[in-house]
Design a protein around this motif. Structure first.
Motif, PDB file in Angstrom:
ATOM      1  N   LEU A  84      -2.295 -16.601  10.214  1.00 48.79           N
ATOM      2  CA  LEU A  84      -1.155 -16.421  10.767  1.00 48.79           C
ATOM      3  C   LEU A  84      -1.282 -15.439  11.783  1.00 48.79           C
ATOM      4  O   LEU A  84      -0.784 -15.597  13.225  1.00 48.79           O
ATOM      5  CB  LEU A  84       0.317 -16.188   9.952  1.00 48.79           C
ATOM      6  CG  LEU A  84       0.599 -17.491   9.461  1.00 48.79           C
ATOM      7  CD1 LEU A  84       1.806 -17.249   8.456  1.00 48.79           C
ATOM      8  CD2 LEU A  84       1.050 -18.591  10.432  1.00 48.79           C
ATOM      9  N   MET A  85      -1.780 -14.130  11.376  1.00 49.37           N
ATOM     10  CA  MET A  85      -1.930 -13.026  12.431  1.00 49.37           C
ATOM     11  C   MET A  85      -3.333 -13.020  13.136  1.00 49.37           C
ATOM     12  O   MET A  85      -3.503 -12.215  14.121  1.00 49.37           O
ATOM     13  CB  MET A  85      -1.700 -11.735  11.517  1.00 49.37           C
ATOM     14  CG  MET A  85      -0.479 -11.619  10.978  1.00 49.37           C
ATOM     15  SD  MET A  85      -0.208  -9.905  10.035  1.00 49.37           S
ATOM     16  CE  MET A  85      -0.061  -9.154  11.250  1.00 49.37           C
ATOM     17  N   GLY A  86      -4.194 -13.760  12.940  1.00 46.99           N
ATOM     18  CA  GLY A  86      -5.371 -13.780  13.517  1.00 46.99           C
ATOM     19  C   GLY A  86      -6.579 -12.689  13.209  1.00 46.99           C
ATOM     20  O   GLY A  86      -6.099 -11.760  12.646  1.00 46.99           O
ATOM     21  N   TRP A  87      -7.415 -12.941  13.305  1.00 47.72           N
ATOM     22  CA  TRP A  87      -8.745 -12.014  13.156  1.00 47.72           C
ATOM     23  C   TRP A  87      -8.432 -10.738  13.637  1.00 47.72           C
ATOM     24  O   TRP A  87      -9.271  -9.615  13.186  1.00 47.72           O
ATOM     25  CB  TRP A  87      -9.754 -12.557  13.522  1.00 47.72           C
ATOM     26  CG  TRP A  87     -10.468 -13.744  12.438  1.00 47.72           C
ATOM     27  CD1 TRP A  87     -10.197 -15.129  12.741  1.00 47.72           C
ATOM     28  CD2 TRP A  87     -10.790 -13.597  11.087  1.00 47.72           C
ATOM     29  NE1 TRP A  87     -10.658 -15.836  11.464  1.00 47.72           N
ATOM     30  CE2 TRP A  87     -10.882 -15.230  10.619  1.00 47.72           C
ATOM     31  CE3 TRP A  87     -11.071 -12.442  10.119  1.00 47.72           C
ATOM     32  CZ2 TRP A  87     -11.356 -15.232   9.262  1.00 47.72           C
ATOM     33  CZ3 TRP A  87     -11.211 -12.835   8.922  1.00 47.72           C
ATOM     34  CH2 TRP A  87     -11.469 -14.208   8.684  1.00 47.72           C
ATOM     35  N   GLU A  88      -8.014 -10.382  14.941  1.00 48.66           N
ATOM     36  CA  GLU A  88      -7.710  -9.275  15.572  1.00 48.66           C
ATOM     37  C   GLU A  88      -6.792  -8.460  14.658  1.00 48.66           C
ATOM     38  O   GLU A  88      -7.200  -7.061  14.579  1.00 48.66           O
ATOM     39  CB  GLU A  88      -7.101  -9.414  16.898  1.00 48.66           C
ATOM     40  CG  GLU A  88      -7.325 -10.440  17.861  1.00 48.66           C
ATOM     41  CD  GLU A  88      -7.085 -11.713  17.443  1.00 48.66           C
ATOM     42  OE1 GLU A  88      -5.630 -11.837  17.418  1.00 48.66           O
ATOM     43  OE2 GLU A  88      -7.754 -12.715  17.465  1.00 48.66           O
ATOM     44  N   ASN A  89      -5.967  -8.745  13.800  1.00 48.45           N
ATOM     45  CA  ASN A  89      -5.152  -8.153  13.008  1.00 48.45           C
ATOM     46  C   ASN A  89      -5.402  -7.886  11.591  1.00 48.45           C
ATOM     47  O   ASN A  89      -4.739  -7.517  10.658  1.00 48.45           O
ATOM     48  CB  ASN A  89      -3.535  -8.386  13.152  1.00 48.45           C
ATOM     49  CG  ASN A  89      -3.098  -8.165  14.538  1.00 48.45           C
ATOM     50  OD1 ASN A  89      -3.459  -7.258  15.308  1.00 48.45           O
ATOM     51  ND2 ASN A  89      -2.340  -9.117  15.022  1.00 48.45           N
ATOM     52  N   ALA A  90      -6.672  -8.638  11.158  1.00 45.83           N
ATOM     53  CA  ALA A  90      -7.082  -8.734   9.865  1.00 45.83           C
ATOM     54  C   ALA A  90      -7.391  -7.283   9.213  1.00 45.83           C
ATOM     55  O   ALA A  90      -6.831  -7.283   7.997  1.00 45.83           O
ATOM     56  CB  ALA A  90      -8.721  -9.301   9.883  1.00 45.83           C
ATOM     57  N   GLY A  91      -7.481  -6.279   9.775  1.00 49.09           N
ATOM     58  CA  GLY A  91      -7.687  -5.014   9.323  1.00 49.09           C
ATOM     59  C   GLY A  91      -6.326  -4.300   8.935  1.00 49.09           C
ATOM     60  O   GLY A  91      -6.245  -3.852   7.869  1.00 49.09           O
TER      61      GLY A  91
ATOM     62  N   MET B 148      -1.771 -14.661  -4.658  1.00 48.36           N
ATOM     63  CA  MET B 148      -2.200 -13.734  -3.809  1.00 48.36           C
ATOM     64  C   MET B 148      -3.345 -14.074  -2.660  1.00 48.36           C
ATOM     65  O   MET B 148      -3.060 -13.657  -1.605  1.00 48.36           O
ATOM     66  CB  MET B 148      -2.186 -12.257  -4.587  1.00 48.36           C
ATOM     67  CG  MET B 148      -1.118 -11.878  -5.111  1.00 48.36           C
ATOM     68  SD  MET B 148       0.400 -11.549  -4.075  1.00 48.36           S
ATOM     69  CE  MET B 148       1.426 -12.860  -4.673  1.00 48.36           C
ATOM     70  N   LEU B 149      -4.227 -14.686  -3.328  1.00 49.42           N
ATOM     71  CA  LEU B 149      -5.347 -15.057  -2.414  1.00 49.42           C
ATOM     72  C   LEU B 149      -4.816 -15.952  -1.307  1.00 49.42           C
ATOM     73  O   LEU B 149      -5.377 -16.115  -0.264  1.00 49.42           O
ATOM     74  CB  LEU B 149      -6.474 -15.437  -3.172  1.00 49.42           C
ATOM     75  CG  LEU B 149      -7.638 -14.614  -3.888  1.00 49.42           C
ATOM     76  CD1 LEU B 149      -8.542 -15.422  -4.751  1.00 49.42           C
ATOM     77  CD2 LEU B 149      -7.999 -13.718  -2.954  1.00 49.42           C
ATOM     78  N   ALA B 150      -4.166 -16.989  -1.877  1.00 50.79           N
ATOM     79  CA  ALA B 150      -3.518 -17.888  -0.980  1.00 50.79           C
ATOM     80  C   ALA B 150      -2.789 -17.253   0.089  1.00 50.79           C
ATOM     81  O   ALA B 150      -2.693 -17.730   1.433  1.00 50.79           O
ATOM     82  CB  ALA B 150      -2.776 -19.126  -1.621  1.00 50.79           C
ATOM     83  N   CYS B 151      -1.966 -16.141  -0.502  1.00 53.59           N
ATOM     84  CA  CYS B 151      -1.144 -15.485   0.795  1.00 53.59           C
ATOM     85  C   CYS B 151      -1.878 -14.807   1.567  1.00 53.59           C
ATOM     86  O   CYS B 151      -1.850 -14.707   3.107  1.00 53.59           O
ATOM     87  CB  CYS B 151      -0.211 -14.498  -0.094  1.00 53.59           C
ATOM     88  SG  CYS B 151       1.164 -15.241  -0.734  1.00 53.59           S
TER      89      CYS B 151
END
Length: 182
Positions: free
Chosen positions: A127-134, A117-120
């Motif tokens: 893949l989604m970028g830091w903008e969508n990290a939330g 799960m940490l790897a995922c």
């Protein structure tokens, strides 16, 4: 600039560690796996993933329909929708404890699941970028963190209680030739 001699030493250590780790999955001369706990717990982590996925797939639509018209705050509804399937999945996964064999299997399976799960999580954030990290962290917290926290803590607690209760093997002295001098 990096020291090439130091880098070579680090590369050799990492290579030895990797060889030792992957060597645990290889077969011995008689065709058996060197470390069965690694192999069985890795397979068990996929079973745990399926159990938790099934619990979330079956319980969340029912819980959502039940709680959507209530006057409860959204955070409480989200908490119930995260914890109820996680608790059901943990209860179902705890049945593995009743099987005979090595009791380290369930905690080791949860450790493998945590690593996967940490790897995922890292892969999703990349893949989604830091903008969508939330958004990724919200999804991770609701559907991954609750099952891992409940399952890992309950399995480690069960193993700890089992370990504390298990009898310590007695060491017997004087069984061989020359034991008179002990």
């Amino acid at each position: 600039m990096a020291n090439p001699i130091r880098q070579k030493e680090i590369d050799e250590r990492v290579g030895k560690f990797a060889d030792k780790f992957w060597g645990a999955f290889q077969m011995t001369e008689n065709g058996r796996v060197k470390s069965t706990i690694l192999l069985y717990s890795f397979c068990l982590c996929w079973v745990l993933l399926a159990v938790y996925g099934g619990c979330f797939a079956l319980l969340n639509p029912w819980l959502d329909g039940l709680l959507s018209g209530s006057a409860l705050p959204v955070w409480l509804i989200s908490l119930v929708e995260a914890l109820a399937p996680a608790a059901a999945g943990t209860a179902a996964a705890s049945l593995v404890w009743l099987l005979p064999g090595d009791k380290r299997l369930l905690p080791a399976g949860y450790l493998w699941l945590t690593l996967l799960m940490l790897a995922c999580l890292i892969g999703l954030i990349m893949l989604m970028g830091w903008e969508n990290a939330g958004l990724v962290l919200q999804f991770f917290g609701m559907f991954v963190l609750a099952p891992l926290a409940l399952g890992l803590s309950s399995s480690l607690l069960a193993y700890y209680l089992y370990w504390k209760k298990s009898p310590v093997p007695k060491i017997r002295h004087g069984l061989g030739k020359g034991s008179e001098n002990l």
